[in-house]
Scaffold this motif. Structure first.
Motif, mmCIF file in Angstrom:
data_model
loop_
_atom_site.group_PDB
_atom_site.id
_atom_site.type_symbol
_atom_site.label_atom_id
_atom_site.label_comp_id
_atom_site.label_asym_id
_atom_site.label_seq_id
_atom_site.Cartn_x
_atom_site.Cartn_y
_atom_site.Cartn_z
ATOM 1 N N THR A 150 0.857 -1.193 0.000
ATOM 2 C CA THR A 150 0.000 0.000 0.000
ATOM 3 C C THR A 150 0.890 1.238 0.000
ATOM 4 N N GLY A 180 -0.076 10.862 9.880
ATOM 5 C CA GLY A 180 -0.260 9.447 10.227
ATOM 6 C C GLY A 180 0.996 8.644 9.996
ATOM 7 N N GLY A 182 1.362 5.275 11.029
ATOM 8 C CA GLY A 182 1.036 3.894 11.363
ATOM 9 C C GLY A 182 1.736 2.959 10.391
ATOM 10 N N ASN A 208 5.132 7.025 17.960
ATOM 11 C CA ASN A 208 5.367 6.930 16.518
ATOM 12 C C ASN A 208 6.186 8.123 16.032
ATOM 13 N N ALA A 260 -5.154 7.264 3.147
ATOM 14 C CA ALA A 260 -6.424 7.148 3.866
ATOM 15 C C ALA A 260 -7.582 6.967 2.892
HETATM 16 P P1 NAD Z 1 -2.751 2.497 11.252
HETATM 17 O O1 NAD Z 1 -3.901 2.358 12.199
HETATM 18 O O2 NAD Z 1 -1.594 1.573 11.358
HETATM 19 O O3 NAD Z 1 -2.144 3.978 11.345
HETATM 20 C C1 NAD Z 1 -2.920 5.136 11.429
HETATM 21 C C2 NAD Z 1 -2.069 6.149 12.179
HETATM 22 O O4 NAD Z 1 -2.751 7.412 12.141
HETATM 23 C C3 NAD Z 1 -1.863 5.801 13.655
HETATM 24 O O5 NAD Z 1 -0.490 5.873 13.968
HETATM 25 C C4 NAD Z 1 -2.683 6.869 14.405
HETATM 26 O O6 NAD Z 1 -2.097 7.228 15.641
HETATM 27 C C5 NAD Z 1 -2.624 8.020 13.419
HETATM 28 N N1 NAD Z 1 -3.692 9.001 13.580
HETATM 29 C C6 NAD Z 1 -5.000 8.788 13.857
HETATM 30 N N2 NAD Z 1 -5.647 9.964 13.908
HETATM 31 C C7 NAD Z 1 -4.741 10.927 13.625
HETATM 32 C C8 NAD Z 1 -4.790 12.345 13.502
HETATM 33 N N3 NAD Z 1 -5.935 13.023 13.697
HETATM 34 N N4 NAD Z 1 -3.673 13.023 13.210
HETATM 35 C C9 NAD Z 1 -2.503 12.358 13.017
HETATM 36 N N5 NAD Z 1 -2.381 11.024 13.129
HETATM 37 C C10 NAD Z 1 -3.486 10.323 13.429
HETATM 38 O O7 NAD Z 1 -3.398 2.463 9.794
HETATM 39 P P2 NAD Z 1 -2.676 2.140 8.431
HETATM 40 O O8 NAD Z 1 -2.803 0.688 8.148
HETATM 41 O O9 NAD Z 1 -1.332 2.793 8.410
HETATM 42 O O10 NAD Z 1 -3.650 2.881 7.404
HETATM 43 C C11 NAD Z 1 -3.642 4.298 7.285
HETATM 44 C C12 NAD Z 1 -4.808 4.730 6.421
HETATM 45 O O11 NAD Z 1 -4.710 4.120 5.129
HETATM 46 C C13 NAD Z 1 -6.185 4.308 6.969
HETATM 47 O O12 NAD Z 1 -7.126 5.300 6.656
HETATM 48 C C14 NAD Z 1 -6.502 3.038 6.189
HETATM 49 O O13 NAD Z 1 -7.898 2.812 6.075
HETATM 50 C C15 NAD Z 1 -5.888 3.358 4.845
HETATM 51 N N6 NAD Z 1 -5.500 2.167 4.072
HETATM 52 C C16 NAD Z 1 -4.630 1.266 4.607
HETATM 53 C C17 NAD Z 1 -4.243 0.154 3.865
HETATM 54 C C18 NAD Z 1 -3.264 -0.847 4.417
HETATM 55 O O14 NAD Z 1 -2.752 -1.679 3.640
HETATM 56 N N7 NAD Z 1 -2.939 -0.803 5.702
HETATM 57 C C19 NAD Z 1 -4.778 -0.036 2.575
HETATM 58 C C20 NAD Z 1 -5.641 0.919 2.037
HETATM 59 C C21 NAD Z 1 -6.003 2.010 2.818
#
Ligand code: NAD
Length: 356
Positions: A150, A180, A182, A208, A260
């Motif tokens: 991703t 973000g 994550g 993080n 996101a």
């Molecule tokens: P994750 O939960 O691992 O990470 C999200 C991060 O965002 C966390 O560290 C959290 O603390 C931070 N966060 C939350 N609210 C915040 C804010 N207001 N300001 C700053 N940081 C904030 O999620 P991920 O797997 O890294 O995915 C990130 C985004 O991408 C999500 O919206 C998810 O739906 C989308 N997405 C992920 C994938 C995937 O393969 N993981 C695929 C398609 C879409």
């Protein structure tokens, strides 16, 4: 409670409500469209406030998967599942197995995978009951952590958009505001850093932020400020809905390209970005790397083939930008048009049938 009249219903093919009192499982499986193949989409485990919220979420996400698969040129349709409840309190291997039995009853019409609140370990539990599951652990023949691809796809999306906007082929010296850190944000930061971009980061989770500022020497700002940083590229990798009536006038970026889902609160916010001269990379196009990765899962899984497919995001995104220019429409509307032209074609002819 609305289902058929729900704004996200949009011709859903099938919606199942699954209940297993023994394990406390309450789940909804939604299959939006299977014209291109079986519906693949993750299983979200979330503490919804009420049933309507769960229905709204599963319909919206399932429909989104149809568009994502079509634009990624996968022979897959769109579907999604939600399990209602707090995973920290009610999730057990037995509950996930009960969910797997329901998935199995659909005979491959729906293939499940990880999403928010579920993990590779949960996919292993589901796998005990059905073969219609992907996102298994590497060591069990799975394709591993989808976030890696991703993030790579989002990086390709950022590079392509910056190239379109500035004519430059490298991100060297480009300023990126990354919201973000994550799974996806962390992998993405490495790509951006390696390409010479100047990255500013923010995350609600201080650990993080500390981890990446130490590792990469990047600057951090408060979470309330990251969207409004003056930058070349804003990359939302945390939450959906960040481009809305409240934020849009204060944005100071030239490009928005992030992971996101549903970054635009409404489609009209994409039109407003166009008016402001901000180039928007449709989220479901550039964040499809994880989906592409799991779609190749199986005995012939080869990460090099996955990478090549994800590299294709560059050409598709350029096509979308060119179409948007030609038709004088926003990029999100152009990408919806292209996706629809791919999955609505021969609507009945390619319909995937339940065999039993
Ligand atoms: P994750 O939960 O691992 O990470 C999200 C991060 O965002 C966390 O560290 C959290 O603390 C931070 N966060 C939350 N609210 C915040 C804010 N207001 N300001 C700053 N940081 C904030 O999620 P991920 O797997 O890294 O995915 C990130 C985004 O991408 C999500 O919206 C998810 O739906 C989308 N997405 C992920 C994938 C995937 O393969 N993981 C695929 C398609 C879409």
């Amino acid at each position: 409670m609305t289902v058929f009249t729900n704004h996200a219903f949009d011709k859903h093919q099938l919606i199942c409500f699954a209940n297993d009192p023994e394990t406390n499982l309450k789940a909804i499986i939604a299959v939006h469209n299977t014209n291109r193949g079986p519906a693949l989409g993750g299983c979200r485990f979330w503490n919804y406030q009420n049933e309507q919220e769960a229905i709204d979420d599963v319909l919206r996400l399932s429909r989104g998967m149809t568009y994502k698969s079509a634009l990624a040129n996968l022979n897959l349709g769109g579907g999604k599942a939600v399990i209602i409840g707090d995973p920290r309190h009610i999730k057990t291997p037995q509950l996930m197995q009960a969910f797997g039995r329901f998935v199995n009853k659909l005979n491959g019409l729906y293939i499940t995978a990880e999403d928010v609140g579920t993990s590779t370990a949960d996919m292993e539990s589901i796998h005990q009951e059905t073969s219609h599951v992907v996102g298994l652990d590497n060591k069990n023949g799975g394709s591993g952590d989808p976030s890696i691809f991703t993030a790579y796809g989002v990086y390709i999306g950022i590079k392509t958009s910056y190239q379109k906007k500035s004519g430059k082929n490298s991100l060297s010296g480009a300023k990126v505001a990354l919201q973000g850190l994550g799974h996806v944000g962390s992998y993405l930061l490495k790509h951006l850093h390696d390409d010479g971009a100047e990255v500013v980061v923010a995350d609600l989770n201080k650990e993080n932020v500390e981890r990446v500022t130490q590792q990469y020497g990047v600057k951090s700002v408060d979470v309330s400020q990251i969207l409004y940083e003056e930058c070349d590229i804003l990359s939302p990798c945390a939450l959906g809905g960040v481009i809305n009536d409240k934020t849009i006038d204060s944005l100071r970026c030239n490009v928005i390209a992030g992971a996101a889902n549903n970054q635009l609160l409404e489609a009209q916010h994409g039109d407003l970005l166009k008016e402001k001269g901000i180039l928007y990379a449709p989220d479901y196009l550039i964040n499809a790397g994880g989906l592409i990765n799991v779609s190749y899962e199986g005995e012939h899984y080869n990460p090099q083939i996955v990478k090549k497919h994800v590299d294709g995001i560059h050409d598709t995104l350029m096509e979308i930008y060119n179409l948007a220019e030609e038709k004088n429409i926003s990029s999100n509307r152009a990408s919806d048009m292209v996706a629809e032209s791919r999955f609505m074609k021969n609507e009945n002819e390619h319909s995937y049938k339940i065999t039993a």
